[in-house]
Design a protein around this motif. Structure first.
Motif, mmCIF file in Angstrom:
data_model
loop_
_atom_site.group_PDB
_atom_site.id
_atom_site.type_symbol
_atom_site.label_atom_id
_atom_site.label_comp_id
_atom_site.label_asym_id
_atom_site.label_seq_id
_atom_site.Cartn_x
_atom_site.Cartn_y
_atom_site.Cartn_z
ATOM 1 N N ASP A 50 0.831 -1.220 0.000
ATOM 2 C CA ASP A 50 0.000 0.000 0.000
ATOM 3 C C ASP A 50 0.861 1.265 0.000
ATOM 4 O O ASP A 50 0.345 2.374 0.141
ATOM 5 C CB ASP A 50 -0.989 0.004 1.168
ATOM 6 N N SER A 51 2.187 1.099 -0.142
ATOM 7 C CA SER A 51 3.164 2.203 -0.274
ATOM 8 C C SER A 51 3.460 2.931 1.031
ATOM 9 O O SER A 51 4.126 3.970 1.025
ATOM 10 C CB SER A 51 2.703 3.243 -1.322
ATOM 11 N N ILE A 52 2.979 2.421 2.160
ATOM 12 C CA ILE A 52 3.163 3.107 3.450
ATOM 13 C C ILE A 52 4.027 2.252 4.380
ATOM 14 O O ILE A 52 3.872 1.030 4.445
ATOM 15 C CB ILE A 52 1.803 3.400 4.122
ATOM 16 N N MET A 53 4.950 2.926 5.073
ATOM 17 C CA MET A 53 5.700 2.295 6.157
ATOM 18 C C MET A 53 5.077 2.784 7.464
ATOM 19 O O MET A 53 4.782 3.964 7.605
ATOM 20 C CB MET A 53 7.184 2.681 6.083
ATOM 21 N N LYS A 54 4.880 1.864 8.406
ATOM 22 C CA LYS A 54 4.231 2.216 9.674
ATOM 23 C C LYS A 54 5.154 1.900 10.844
ATOM 24 O O LYS A 54 5.879 0.897 10.819
ATOM 25 C CB LYS A 54 2.904 1.444 9.841
ATOM 26 N N LEU A 55 5.104 2.760 11.848
ATOM 27 C CA LEU A 55 5.808 2.525 13.105
ATOM 28 C C LEU A 55 4.794 2.022 14.124
ATOM 29 O O LEU A 55 3.768 2.658 14.361
ATOM 30 C CB LEU A 55 6.456 3.822 13.612
ATOM 31 N N TRP A 56 5.098 0.876 14.713
ATOM 32 C CA TRP A 56 4.214 0.242 15.696
ATOM 33 C C TRP A 56 4.883 0.175 17.070
ATOM 34 O O TRP A 56 6.097 0.099 17.170
ATOM 35 C CB TRP A 56 3.884 -1.189 15.273
ATOM 36 N N ASP A 57 4.058 0.155 18.088
ATOM 37 C CA ASP A 57 4.485 -0.158 19.448
ATOM 38 C C ASP A 57 3.628 -1.331 19.894
ATOM 39 O O ASP A 57 2.406 -1.293 19.735
ATOM 40 C CB ASP A 57 4.270 1.058 20.368
ATOM 41 N N THR A 58 4.256 -2.388 20.400
ATOM 42 C CA THR A 58 3.483 -3.589 20.756
ATOM 43 C C THR A 58 2.471 -3.304 21.866
ATOM 44 O O THR A 58 1.543 -4.069 22.073
ATOM 45 C CB THR A 58 4.409 -4.736 21.208
ATOM 46 N N LYS A 91 -3.836 -1.825 18.393
ATOM 47 C CA LYS A 91 -4.990 -1.452 17.566
ATOM 48 C C LYS A 91 -4.689 -0.380 16.533
ATOM 49 O O LYS A 91 -5.438 -0.205 15.571
ATOM 50 C CB LYS A 91 -6.147 -0.981 18.459
ATOM 51 N N ALA A 92 -3.608 0.366 16.729
ATOM 52 C CA ALA A 92 -3.284 1.436 15.779
ATOM 53 C C ALA A 92 -1.786 1.700 15.789
ATOM 54 O O ALA A 92 -1.153 1.660 16.844
ATOM 55 C CB ALA A 92 -4.034 2.717 16.150
ATOM 56 N N PRO A 93 -1.209 1.984 14.603
ATOM 57 C CA PRO A 93 0.218 2.324 14.563
ATOM 58 C C PRO A 93 0.466 3.668 15.221
ATOM 59 O O PRO A 93 -0.452 4.497 15.340
ATOM 60 C CB PRO A 93 0.534 2.375 13.067
ATOM 61 N N LEU A 94 1.716 3.895 15.663
ATOM 62 C CA LEU A 94 2.060 5.207 16.222
ATOM 63 C C LEU A 94 2.107 6.252 15.115
ATOM 64 O O LEU A 94 1.600 7.364 15.283
ATOM 65 C CB LEU A 94 3.434 5.149 16.917
ATOM 66 N N TYR A 95 2.722 5.896 13.976
ATOM 67 C CA TYR A 95 2.867 6.858 12.880
ATOM 68 C C TYR A 95 2.863 6.144 11.537
ATOM 69 O O TYR A 95 3.325 5.009 11.430
ATOM 70 C CB TYR A 95 4.190 7.644 13.007
ATOM 71 N N ASN A 96 2.350 6.847 10.523
ATOM 72 C CA ASN A 96 2.469 6.411 9.130
ATOM 73 C C ASN A 96 3.557 7.238 8.468
ATOM 74 O O ASN A 96 3.601 8.454 8.634
ATOM 75 C CB ASN A 96 1.158 6.641 8.370
ATOM 76 N N MET A 97 4.427 6.558 7.713
ATOM 77 C CA MET A 97 5.475 7.266 6.971
ATOM 78 C C MET A 97 5.198 7.112 5.479
ATOM 79 O O MET A 97 5.304 6.012 4.935
ATOM 80 C CB MET A 97 6.846 6.712 7.350
ATOM 81 N N GLU A 98 4.781 8.204 4.868
ATOM 82 C CA GLU A 98 4.368 8.167 3.472
ATOM 83 C C GLU A 98 5.411 8.840 2.588
ATOM 84 O O GLU A 98 6.298 9.522 3.068
ATOM 85 C CB GLU A 98 3.000 8.838 3.322
ATOM 86 N N GLY A 99 5.295 8.626 1.299
ATOM 87 C CA GLY A 99 6.238 9.245 0.364
ATOM 88 C C GLY A 99 6.479 8.383 -0.862
ATOM 89 O O GLY A 99 6.747 8.887 -1.945
ATOM 90 N N HIS A 100 6.376 7.058 -0.700
ATOM 91 C CA HIS A 100 6.545 6.182 -1.868
ATOM 92 C C HIS A 100 5.363 6.342 -2.817
ATOM 93 O O HIS A 100 4.220 6.493 -2.382
ATOM 94 C CB HIS A 100 6.661 4.715 -1.435
ATOM 95 N N GLU A 101 5.645 6.279 -4.112
ATOM 96 C CA GLU A 101 4.591 6.390 -5.119
ATOM 97 C C GLU A 101 4.236 5.034 -5.718
ATOM 98 O O GLU A 101 3.444 4.943 -6.648
ATOM 99 C CB GLU A 101 5.033 7.367 -6.224
ATOM 100 N N ASP A 102 4.833 3.982 -5.178
ATOM 101 C CA ASP A 102 4.517 2.619 -5.613
ATOM 102 C C ASP A 102 4.772 1.707 -4.426
ATOM 103 O O ASP A 102 5.179 2.164 -3.351
ATOM 104 C CB ASP A 102 5.384 2.232 -6.825
ATOM 105 N N LYS A 103 4.562 0.428 -4.611
ATOM 106 C CA LYS A 103 4.619 -0.504 -3.487
ATOM 107 C C LYS A 103 6.000 -0.560 -2.834
ATOM 108 O O LYS A 103 7.023 -0.437 -3.510
ATOM 109 C CB LYS A 103 4.182 -1.900 -3.923
ATOM 110 N N ILE A 104 5.992 -0.731 -1.522
ATOM 111 C CA ILE A 104 7.237 -0.941 -0.767
ATOM 112 C C ILE A 104 7.636 -2.408 -0.919
ATOM 113 O O ILE A 104 6.792 -3.307 -0.862
ATOM 114 C CB ILE A 104 7.050 -0.551 0.713
ATOM 115 N N LEU A 105 8.930 -2.647 -1.112
ATOM 116 C CA LEU A 105 9.446 -4.007 -1.310
ATOM 117 C C LEU A 105 10.329 -4.481 -0.158
ATOM 118 O O LEU A 105 10.579 -5.676 -0.031
ATOM 119 C CB LEU A 105 10.244 -4.074 -2.621
ATOM 120 N N ALA A 106 10.822 -3.551 0.660
ATOM 121 C CA ALA A 106 11.722 -3.939 1.758
ATOM 122 C C ALA A 106 11.825 -2.805 2.766
ATOM 123 O O ALA A 106 11.671 -1.631 2.407
ATOM 124 C CB ALA A 106 13.112 -4.264 1.213
#
Length: 429
Positions: free
Chosen positions: A369-377, A381-396
């Motif tokens: 979905d092109s988004i990297m998310k920061l989680w805290d265990t 129920k919800a990530p701490l932050y969404n990191m956006e910027g990619h215009e296509d799918k993230i691969l790694a």
């Protein structure tokens, strides 16, 4: 706030001594949330001459509060008569976009070490970058897309690393940093499919690989060519042998091959000096004892697993799956309930996960979905932050350095986010 609102008795505590307040109970309106609680803590701190407001997060029974107290009490079936023990911590600031490194094709894999970043690309090359984003070198060598990379040893003037490719081989490299020259020490041959994952052990003398051929292989990470066999099979003419002698790359064969997966191996990670964990397209995560040369445990999933990451701090695994969920596993669990938590927020395949190297609670995930998310265990129920910027799918994704979160994508970009992790998180209970 309305006068007739019911009140709740709360006691506050923190593991961050800078922000400690008296532990006597307070009566607060039941309809308050984290903003009001944060203001209350700041008010108490200001009495002790603390300047400025601090944003706090609040935990009850080890889980972040994300609703008002009355909703929380109702959800948990807790009486308003009970005294609530509430832990508070300074809220993590959002990761900040730091850099975007352009490649010539899809960025399929990446890993940082102390000062440098290594990336693999679908244009058949690996690339070296400074952690500040300067391009240092593009390295040809493979004949198909580079699917995995890993740093090995580092000393005063050299670094070594390994690259794995869709061409079914791995190449071991030595980089003379001062002269900025790389030398291919050997070609690792033995896989019969794309080499999709590689992991180096803690002592950096071995590495493990997983492949589309369903196999797991163990290799020496030694940089001495004497242990390798020459690619010369004796059929070349003497003149041709003489001409290629100086450029000959030696072949290395695996020390151990293990089978068990029924589909391709997508990810591999070391748990300790003799155990590795693999994730696969066959919907399983497997743990292997390399000393005994056998499989020791299987964790069954419902969909393809694309990635797995292990935290030595919490001794737990997170796994990325095609069903859009990230799951937390305890590989030591003997009661069958190995899934400890699920994290659901992505809208596409979750393709990569990586634990923080210094924080037992935090990890990142990257998705199609092109988004990297920061989680805290503590906030499933919800990530701490969404990191956006990619215009296509993230691969790694990669989080090898505490202050740098990175993702590679099909938009040919490697994105770097700067992160300031709070020291509170180092407390391993």
């Amino acid at each position: 706030m309305a006068e007739n609102c019911p009140h709740v008795q709360v006691k506050f505590f923190t593991k961050q001594p800078t922000y400690s307040v008296p532990d006597s109970p307070f009566s607060v309106p039941a309809n308050v949330g984290i903003t009001e609680l944060s203001s209350l803590i700041n008010g108490l701190l200001n009495e002790e001459d603390s300047e400025g407001g601090v944003d706090f997060d609040f935990l009850i029974d080890g889980e972040f509060l994300r609703v008002t107290l009355d909703v929380y009490l109702e959800q948990k079936g807790v009486s308003t008569e009970d005294v609530l023990d509430i832990e508070y911590v300074e809220r993590q600031a959002a990761p900040k976009p730091e850099n975007s490194l352009l490649h010539d094709d899809w960025v399929s894999c990446l890993q940082a070490n102390t000062c440098y970043i290594l990336s693999g690309c679908y244009d058949n090359t690996a690339r070296l970058w400074s952690s500040s984003g300067d391009s240092l070198m593009t390295i040809p060598g493979h004949t198909a897309p580079v699917k995995c990379v890993a740093w090995m040893k580092e000393d005063d003037d050299t670094s070594s690393f390994v690259t794995g490719s869709h061409d079914q081989t791995l190449l071991v490299w030595v980089w003379q940093r001062e002269r900025n020259e790389v030398d291919c020490v050997c070609t690792c041959r033995g896989h019969a499919g794309s080499v999709d994952c590689v992991a180096v052990n803690q002592t950096q003398d071995k590495f493990c690989t997983g492949s589309w051929d369903k196999m797991l292989k163990l290799w020496s990470a030694g940089l001495d060519r004497d242990t390798d066999v020459s690619d010369d099979d004796g059929t070349e003419s003497a003149s041709k042998r003489k001409k290629t002698a100086e450029t000959k790359v030696h072949s290395r064969v695996p020390m151990l091959t293990l089978s068990g997966h029924s589909e391709g191996v997508s990810a591999i990670v070391w748990l300790n000096s003799q155990e590795v964990c693999t994730a696969s397209w066959d919907h399983t995560i497997r743990i292997w004892d390399l000393q005994e040369a056998k499989q020791s445990a299987t964790l069954q999933g419902s969909k393809v697993f694309f990635d797995v990451s292990y935290s030595p701090l919490s001794q737990t695994l997170v796994a990325a799956s095609a069903d859009r969920h990230v799951r937390l596993y305890d590989p030591r669990s003997k009661d069958g309930a190995v899934v400890k938590s699920s994290f659901t927020s992505h809208n596409g395949w979750v393709i990569g996960v990586a634990w923080s190297p210094t924080n037992q609670y935090e990890f990142i995930s990257g998705s199609h979905d092109s988004i990297m998310k920061l989680w805290d265990t503590r906030s499933p129920k919800a990530p701490l932050y969404n990191m956006e910027g990619h215009e296509d799918k993230i691969l790694a994704v990669d989080w090898s350095l505490p202050e740098l979160m990175m993702s590679g994508g099909a938009d040919n970009h490697l994105k770097i986010f700067k992160y300031d992790s709070k020291s509170e998180s180092m407390d391993v209970s």
